[in-house]
Write a protein that holds these residues in place. Structure first.
Motif, PDB file in Angstrom:
ATOM      1  N   ARG A 119       0.833  -1.205   0.000  1.00  0.00           N
ATOM      2  CA  ARG A 119       0.000   0.000   0.000  1.00  0.00           C
ATOM      3  C   ARG A 119       0.861   1.244   0.000  1.00  0.00           C
ATOM      4  O   ARG A 119       0.609   2.220  -0.712  1.00  0.00           O
ATOM      5  CB  ARG A 119      -0.931   0.000   1.214  1.00  0.00           C
ATOM      6  CG  ARG A 119      -2.006   1.085   1.130  1.00  0.00           C
ATOM      7  CD  ARG A 119      -2.789   1.251   2.422  1.00  0.00           C
ATOM      8  NE  ARG A 119      -3.355   0.010   2.885  1.00  0.00           N
ATOM      9  CZ  ARG A 119      -3.053  -0.563   4.060  1.00  0.00           C
ATOM     10  NH1 ARG A 119      -2.206  -0.046   4.839  1.00  0.00           N
ATOM     11  NH2 ARG A 119      -3.606  -1.659   4.445  1.00  0.00           N
ATOM     12  N   SER A 120       1.925   1.212   0.789  1.00  0.00           N
ATOM     13  CA  SER A 120       2.847   2.340   0.842  1.00  0.00           C
ATOM     14  C   SER A 120       3.579   2.513  -0.483  1.00  0.00           C
ATOM     15  O   SER A 120       3.732   3.636  -0.986  1.00  0.00           O
ATOM     16  CB  SER A 120       3.849   2.129   1.965  1.00  0.00           C
ATOM     17  OG  SER A 120       4.857   3.098   1.922  1.00  0.00           O
ATOM     18  N   ALA A 166       1.383   4.226  -3.034  1.00  0.00           N
ATOM     19  CA  ALA A 166       1.308   5.671  -2.827  1.00  0.00           C
ATOM     20  C   ALA A 166       2.544   6.357  -3.384  1.00  0.00           C
ATOM     21  O   ALA A 166       2.465   7.409  -4.023  1.00  0.00           O
ATOM     22  CB  ALA A 166       1.158   5.977  -1.337  1.00  0.00           C
ATOM     23  N   ARG A 167       3.696   5.739  -3.160  1.00  0.00           N
ATOM     24  CA  ARG A 167       4.942   6.348  -3.620  1.00  0.00           C
ATOM     25  C   ARG A 167       5.037   6.342  -5.141  1.00  0.00           C
ATOM     26  O   ARG A 167       5.411   7.345  -5.755  1.00  0.00           O
ATOM     27  CB  ARG A 167       6.135   5.604  -3.023  1.00  0.00           C
ATOM     28  CG  ARG A 167       7.483   6.183  -3.453  1.00  0.00           C
ATOM     29  CD  ARG A 167       8.626   5.452  -2.795  1.00  0.00           C
ATOM     30  NE  ARG A 167       9.896   5.996  -3.228  1.00  0.00           N
ATOM     31  CZ  ARG A 167      10.525   7.018  -2.676  1.00  0.00           C
ATOM     32  NH1 ARG A 167       9.970   7.649  -1.664  1.00  0.00           N
ATOM     33  NH2 ARG A 167      11.687   7.450  -3.126  1.00  0.00           N
ATOM     34  N   LYS A 207      -3.727   9.241  -2.859  1.00  0.00           N
ATOM     35  CA  LYS A 207      -4.053   7.821  -2.850  1.00  0.00           C
ATOM     36  C   LYS A 207      -3.924   7.290  -1.434  1.00  0.00           C
ATOM     37  O   LYS A 207      -3.201   7.845  -0.609  1.00  0.00           O
ATOM     38  CB  LYS A 207      -3.091   7.039  -3.762  1.00  0.00           C
ATOM     39  CG  LYS A 207      -3.397   7.210  -5.245  1.00  0.00           C
ATOM     40  CD  LYS A 207      -4.589   6.373  -5.633  1.00  0.00           C
ATOM     41  CE  LYS A 207      -4.864   6.492  -7.121  1.00  0.00           C
ATOM     42  NZ  LYS A 207      -5.993   5.664  -7.542  1.00  0.00           N
ATOM     43  N   ASP A 208      -4.615   6.183  -1.185  1.00  0.00           N
ATOM     44  CA  ASP A 208      -4.470   5.536   0.106  1.00  0.00           C
ATOM     45  C   ASP A 208      -3.065   4.945   0.207  1.00  0.00           C
ATOM     46  O   ASP A 208      -2.529   4.430  -0.755  1.00  0.00           O
ATOM     47  CB  ASP A 208      -5.511   4.425   0.238  1.00  0.00           C
ATOM     48  CG  ASP A 208      -5.369   3.686   1.556  1.00  0.00           C
ATOM     49  OD1 ASP A 208      -5.115   4.343   2.567  1.00  0.00           O
ATOM     50  OD2 ASP A 208      -5.519   2.462   1.553  1.00  0.00           O
ATOM     51  N   GLY A 209      -2.488   4.995   1.366  1.00  0.00           N
ATOM     52  CA  GLY A 209      -1.179   4.392   1.549  1.00  0.00           C
ATOM     53  C   GLY A 209      -0.437   5.025   2.706  1.00  0.00           C
ATOM     54  O   GLY A 209      -0.809   6.069   3.213  1.00  0.00           O
ATOM     55  N   ARG A 210       0.606   4.369   3.122  1.00  0.00           N
ATOM     56  CA  ARG A 210       1.434   4.880   4.205  1.00  0.00           C
ATOM     57  C   ARG A 210       2.845   5.048   3.666  1.00  0.00           C
ATOM     58  O   ARG A 210       3.625   4.105   3.636  1.00  0.00           O
ATOM     59  CB  ARG A 210       1.415   3.913   5.393  1.00  0.00           C
ATOM     60  CG  ARG A 210       0.018   3.716   5.957  1.00  0.00           C
ATOM     61  CD  ARG A 210       0.059   2.843   7.183  1.00  0.00           C
ATOM     62  NE  ARG A 210      -1.272   2.689   7.766  1.00  0.00           N
ATOM     63  CZ  ARG A 210      -1.514   2.045   8.899  1.00  0.00           C
ATOM     64  NH1 ARG A 210      -0.520   1.497   9.562  1.00  0.00           N
ATOM     65  NH2 ARG A 210      -2.732   1.938   9.369  1.00  0.00           N
ATOM     66  N   ALA A 211       3.153   6.239   3.257  1.00  0.00           N
ATOM     67  CA  ALA A 211       4.362   6.461   2.472  1.00  0.00           C
ATOM     68  C   ALA A 211       5.653   6.193   3.230  1.00  0.00           C
ATOM     69  O   ALA A 211       6.691   6.028   2.629  1.00  0.00           O
ATOM     70  CB  ALA A 211       4.377   7.888   1.937  1.00  0.00           C
ATOM     71  N   ASP A 249       0.654   9.971  -0.029  1.00  0.00           N
ATOM     72  CA  ASP A 249      -0.417   9.576   0.876  1.00  0.00           C
ATOM     73  C   ASP A 249      -1.060  10.784   1.550  1.00  0.00           C
ATOM     74  O   ASP A 249      -1.857  10.631   2.460  1.00  0.00           O
ATOM     75  CB  ASP A 249       0.119   8.629   1.946  1.00  0.00           C
ATOM     76  CG  ASP A 249       1.173   9.276   2.833  1.00  0.00           C
ATOM     77  OD1 ASP A 249       1.639  10.380   2.474  1.00  0.00           O
ATOM     78  OD2 ASP A 249       1.525   8.705   3.877  1.00  0.00           O
ATOM     79  N   SER A 256       0.731  13.090   3.185  1.00  0.00           N
ATOM     80  CA  SER A 256       1.655  13.618   4.188  1.00  0.00           C
ATOM     81  C   SER A 256       2.292  14.907   3.678  1.00  0.00           C
ATOM     82  O   SER A 256       2.564  15.043   2.490  1.00  0.00           O
ATOM     83  CB  SER A 256       2.743  12.596   4.518  1.00  0.00           C
ATOM     84  OG  SER A 256       2.181  11.412   5.029  1.00  0.00           O
ATOM     85  N   GLU A 312       1.721  10.153   7.702  1.00  0.00           N
ATOM     86  CA  GLU A 312       2.134   8.843   8.162  1.00  0.00           C
ATOM     87  C   GLU A 312       3.648   8.714   8.269  1.00  0.00           C
ATOM     88  O   GLU A 312       4.251   7.784   7.762  1.00  0.00           O
ATOM     89  CB  GLU A 312       1.577   7.772   7.215  1.00  0.00           C
ATOM     90  CG  GLU A 312       0.074   7.711   7.171  1.00  0.00           C
ATOM     91  CD  GLU A 312      -0.529   7.177   8.461  1.00  0.00           C
ATOM     92  OE1 GLU A 312       0.221   6.600   9.279  1.00  0.00           O
ATOM     93  OE2 GLU A 312      -1.744   7.343   8.658  1.00  0.00           O
TER      94      GLU A 312
END
Length: 481
Positions: free
Chosen positions: A97-98, A101-102, A131-135, A226, A228, A261
């Motif tokens: 997921r991260s 996003a990247r 986008k959804d994600g945890r960068a 994400d 951030s 995140e």
């Protein structure tokens, strides 16, 4: 049992000598103009080596060089703050997921006219996708730098996809929790705010508005895939690399409003090809040359080195950088292989969208056609091991090695337009989460129009040399252990 790779060398093949060669703790690095011989290159290693230990194993190679930072995995025992607290690594699903996003951010930056609905435009900057994600809750690698006078040690993410180096600063309006104390600019004798009229202010991606009462100062604002954000003062400070190496008047972002995140790290060390990056700021001293070696596991260390090395890394080979992919680092990838054999994939699948190499993306991402061909060939090569269901549709090729003491995996080969072929150890194609779950660290894009990305997982233990001035990238085996 020591890691080993056996192969029949191309030279031996051409001379019809049929000699069997081997590389202890290594793998194939050959500069070829034709396809490999029909021999099958494999990488055999102990299953236990897939897992990090509780003790940090330091690479000695970093200690032999000047202008060098030690590189650590932020979830392993080599990151000192982890010695006093429990740390939970992200799941494979979180990593994917991260990564997504990247890579959406990367593709937005590389595409001048994406026209996609999921993009927003920041003032004075390029398109940033939402986008959804945890960068940053992924397998990121940290370097510890000294900032200010007296210097304060800060752990920053090594990032070839970013330009500006930034860290959180006191006094802080909004800061996330980090392991080290925030940098206090008021306590450094060498800290200087950059004026809005200073020409270098143009290097900063500035916000549309600035805080009240700060109209004369230069501000920056960085947004990630994400959502951030880091915003603050564009500043100058002394950056300490070692006792003998300091960079005066180093431009960086002193972040006073940081949300999103982020986790553990104090900020980012930007290594791309833009003016604000440390690569370009130190061009006169280090000639736009840097290299890194990412550790083999979370319980080992690697290094980040600036400047050319004498002697050069053993067995290094170079391939050309693609200028059109700047500020990222583009490569002319034309094919991918397993076990030394180039897979039957049209070169245009790679050349039309292009390829970049990235230190912050974990998985290696291929266009759908290329990925499916590669994955199916990998499964055939690994048919001796029980394949299990992966944690998500994006991670579809996983194995249970719990009943094996050792595993043999085909070597991964990257074929480039200039004839260079780089072989990566098979172990680096796997991402391991626990004793019963090891998965192929490759994934696919949604369509064939996106650039391929060579992620950091497959780069582990390789010395990757970025000669930006010479517009080339080198690869050398056994850069760190």
């Amino acid at each position: 049992m020591a890691t080993s790779i056996s192969f029949v060398g191309l030279t031996c093949f051409l001379l019809s000598l049929c000699l069997v060669c081997s590389l202890k703790e290594g793998y194939a690095f050959e500069e070829l103009r034709e396809s490999y011989a029909e021999s099958y290159l494999t990488h055999t290693f102990e299953v236990s080596s897939l897992f990090a230990s509780s003790i940090c194993n330091h690479s000695t190679k970093a200690n032999e060089r000047e202008s060098t930072f030690r590189v650590v995995d932020k979830y392993g025992p080599c990151y000192q703050p982890n010695q006093h607290r429990s740390v939970v690594s992200p799941s494979l699903t979180e990593i994917i997921r991260s990564d997504r996003a990247r890579i959406y951010s990367i593709h937005a930056r590389l595409s001048k006219n994406s026209g996609r609905r999921d993009h927003i435009v920041e003032p004075n900057s390029l398109s940033i996708p939402v986008k959804d994600g945890r960068a940053f809750r992924t397998t990121n690698y940290l370097v510890t730098v000294g900032l200010g006078t007296p210097k304060k040690d800060l752990s920053l993410v090594l990032d070839t996809g970013s330009d500006l180096t930034w860290t959180q600063c006191q006094p802080c309006t909004k800061c996330y929790k980090q392991t080290e104390p925030l940098f206090n600019r008021t306590q450094s004798s060498t800290y200087v705010n950059v004026s809005k009229t200073d020409p270098v202010c143009a290097y900063a991606k500035r916000p549309g508005t600035v805080p009240p009462g700060a109209d004369t100062l230069c501000f920056y604002r960085i947004a990630y895939g994400d959502g951030s954000i880091s915003l603050g003062f564009f500043s100058k400070e002394t950056l300490t690399m070692s006792a003998a190496e300091k960079i005066n008047s180093f431009l960086f972002g002193c972040g006073t409003d940081n949300t999103g995140e982020f986790d553990l790290e104090a900020g980012i060390l930007g290594l791309n090809q833009e003016n604000a990056s440390i690569v370009f700021q130190t061009a006169q001293k280090y000639n736009k040359i840097f290299s890194y070696c990412l550790p083999s596991s979370a319980s080992s260390t690697g290094h980040l080195t600036f400047g050319s090395q004498t002697p050069a890394p053993a067995n290094i080979i170079y391939t050309k950088l693609v200028a059109q992919k700047s500020p990222s680092y583009g490569l002319d990838l034309i094919g991918i292989g397993l076990g030394g054999t180039k897979l039957n994939i049209s070169e245009s699948i790679f050349t039309t969208p292009g390829t970049i190499i990235d230190s912050g993306t974990v998985f290696t991402y291929l266009p759908p056609v290329a990925y499916t061909t590669f994955r199916d060939a990998f499964r055939v090569a690994m048919s001796a091991y029980p394949r299990i269901t992966g944690p998500s549709a994006d991670i579809d090729t996983c194995y249970d090695f719990s009943k094996n003491t050792s595993v043999t995996v085909p070597v991964i080969s990257f074929f480039f337009k200039d004839g260079t072929v780089v072989g990566m150890p098979g172990k680096s194609s796997l991402i391991t989460y626990n004793s019963t779950l090891s998965c192929l660290g490759f994934s696919e894009y949604d369509d064939d129009d996106d650039e391929s990305i060579i992620g950091n997982l497959v780069q582990r233990t390789v010395e990757v040399v970025y000669d930006v001035a010479g517009q080339r990238i080198g690869f050398a085996p056994n850069g760190c252990t």
